[in-house]
Design an enzyme around this catalytic site. Structure first.
Site, PDB file in Angstrom:
ATOM      1  N   GLU A 173      -6.763   4.693   7.688  1.00  0.00           N
ATOM      2  CA  GLU A 173      -6.571   6.119   7.392  1.00  0.00           C
ATOM      3  C   GLU A 173      -7.808   6.710   6.728  1.00  0.00           C
ATOM      4  OE1 GLU A 173      -2.828   5.555   5.368  1.00  0.00           O
ATOM      5  OE2 GLU A 173      -1.958   4.970   7.285  1.00  0.00           O
ATOM      6  N   SER A 217       3.686  -1.979  10.319  1.00  0.00           N
ATOM      7  CA  SER A 217       5.137  -2.088  10.551  1.00  0.00           C
ATOM      8  C   SER A 217       5.680  -3.475  10.250  1.00  0.00           C
ATOM      9  CB  SER A 217       5.496  -1.648  11.979  1.00  0.00           C
ATOM     10  OG  SER A 217       5.133  -0.287  12.182  1.00  0.00           O
ATOM     11  N   ASN A 231       0.873  -1.177   0.000  1.00  0.00           N
ATOM     12  CA  ASN A 231       0.000   0.000   0.000  1.00  0.00           C
ATOM     13  C   ASN A 231       0.905   1.221   0.000  1.00  0.00           C
ATOM     14  OD1 ASN A 231      -1.776   2.061   0.441  1.00  0.00           O
ATOM     15  ND2 ASN A 231      -2.369   1.425   2.515  1.00  0.00           N
ATOM     16  N   GLU A 239      -5.129  -4.762  10.430  1.00  0.00           N
ATOM     17  CA  GLU A 239      -4.142  -3.714  10.652  1.00  0.00           C
ATOM     18  C   GLU A 239      -4.444  -3.003  11.966  1.00  0.00           C
ATOM     19  OE1 GLU A 239      -2.152  -2.569   6.679  1.00  0.00           O
ATOM     20  OE2 GLU A 239      -3.722  -1.146   7.104  1.00  0.00           O
ATOM     21  N   GLY A 287       2.806   2.489  10.778  1.00  0.00           N
ATOM     22  CA  GLY A 287       3.763   3.579  10.648  1.00  0.00           C
ATOM     23  C   GLY A 287       4.458   3.959  11.943  1.00  0.00           C
ATOM     24  N   LYS A 344       0.136   4.247  -0.333  1.00  0.00           N
ATOM     25  CA  LYS A 344      -0.508   5.453   0.226  1.00  0.00           C
ATOM     26  C   LYS A 344      -0.273   6.636  -0.719  1.00  0.00           C
ATOM     27  CE  LYS A 344      -0.096   3.261   4.684  1.00  0.00           C
ATOM     28  NZ  LYS A 344      -0.016   3.346   6.141  1.00  0.00           N
ATOM     29  N   HIS A 385      -9.354   1.155   4.686  1.00  0.00           N
ATOM     30  CA  HIS A 385      -8.098   1.343   5.428  1.00  0.00           C
ATOM     31  C   HIS A 385      -8.343   2.286   6.611  1.00  0.00           C
ATOM     32  CE1 HIS A 385      -4.007   2.564   6.386  1.00  0.00           C
ATOM     33  NE2 HIS A 385      -3.635   1.450   5.805  1.00  0.00           N
TER      34      HIS A 385
HETATM   35  P1  13P Z   1       3.299   0.512   7.654  1.00  0.00           P
HETATM   36  O1  13P Z   1       3.830  -0.776   7.065  1.00  0.00           O
HETATM   37  O2  13P Z   1       4.030   1.719   7.157  1.00  0.00           O
HETATM   38  O3  13P Z   1       3.175   0.447   9.134  1.00  0.00           O
HETATM   39  O4  13P Z   1       1.803   0.679   7.069  1.00  0.00           O
HETATM   40  C1  13P Z   1       0.917  -0.357   7.167  1.00  0.00           C
HETATM   41  C2  13P Z   1      -0.297  -0.015   6.393  1.00  0.00           C
HETATM   42  O5  13P Z   1      -1.058   0.864   6.757  1.00  0.00           O
HETATM   43  C3  13P Z   1      -0.555  -0.759   5.147  1.00  0.00           C
HETATM   44  O6  13P Z   1      -1.830  -0.534   4.677  1.00  0.00           O
END
Ligand code: 13P
Length: 250
Positions: free
Chosen positions: A97, A212, A9, A166, A172, A11, A95
């Site tokens: 976010e 992560s 992903n 997740e 992150g 983003k 997601h």
């Molecule tokens: P990270 O791997 O940067 O923690 O992000 C995970 C994520 O949100 C994947 O959709």
């Protein structure tokens, strides 16, 4: 035996030219890998160039969102047909976010998932609790609610989805869920999927871990019985680290 699926992903990262270069790098790094499904999910604006870069390889293309209507006055949204037209096969839905910053709800996750399935796209439906919810003892109820409502009324199409667990506190932050913590929630999700669609179907659905995931923790996470791959953020932005995670799933 469920085939592992690793998705990047990206983003809001990478221009179209950068996307093509990254995909070229990934293809080179994972030459000969056939036992893991690999998906990259760049921003919408990269999809055309990304599709050209993926052509002729096993790397599949995903988007990061899809609207539930076929067309119309929905400024800023993208339809399933538009994605299909660009050789997209997968789409991330719900997601954290999007839930946190853009008003995504379990109801809209459900509508997007149905639209994606109707168009023949594979939805990667994300669920996961916040730190506050975990600390407040609500992890189970949140994950079960998101799974049940997000995946309501899919009928036989339930078998076609991918779920991504997740935990929001792990995204992150560099703070990965331990393999045992993740496995516990993955097993809970699989039990919930069995409640919705029966044990036989639940046993075939891939459940990715995201938050992560890195080259140094990917193997241990994916060796858990109910962890069938990863949804990777930061580590998917470089060919070598993304490839290392893919190889950890072989
Ligand atoms: P990270 O791997 O940067 O923690 O992000 C995970 C994520 O949100 C994947 O959709």
């Amino acid at each position: 035996m469920r085939k592992k699926i690793i998705a990047g992903n990206w983003k809001m990262n990478k221009t179209a030219a950068e996307a093509a270069a990254l995909i070229a790098g990934i293809k080179k790094e994972i030459e000969g890998v056939t036992t893991v499904e690999v998906v990259v999910c760049p921003p919408f604006t990269d999809l055309k160039d990304a599709a050209a870069a993926c052509a002729g390889s096993s790397v599949m293309l995903g988007a990061q969102n899809v609207h539930w209507e076929a067309s119309g006055a929905f400024t800023g949204e993208i339809s399933a047909a538009m994605l299909k037209d660009l050789c997209v096969t997968h789409v991330i839905i719900g997601h954290s976010e999007r839930r946190q910053y853009f008003g995504e709800t379990d109801a809209t996750v459900n509508k997007r998932t149905k639209a994606a399935l109707a168009a023949g796209l594979t939805p990667i439906v994300c669920v996961g609790e916040t730190l506050e919810e975990r600390d407040g003892g609500q992890m189970e109820s949140v994950v079960v609610r998101q799974t049940k409502l997000g995946l309501a009324d899919l009928g036989a199409d339930l078998a076609k989805i991918v779920v991504a667990y997740e935990p929001v506190w792990a995204i992150g932050t560099g703070r990965t869920a331990s393999p045992e913590q993740a496995q516990q929630v993955h097993a809970l999700i699989r039990r919930t999927l069995a409640e919705i669609g029966g044990v036989a179907v639940a046993d075939t659905i891939r459940i990715q871990y995201g938050g992560s995931m890195k080259p140094d923790n990917a193997k241990e996470l994916m060796s858990q019985p109910d962890i069938d791959g990863g949804l990777i953020g930061g580590a998917a932005l470089k060919a070598d680290s993304f490839a290392a995670i893919i190889k950890a799933g072989v």
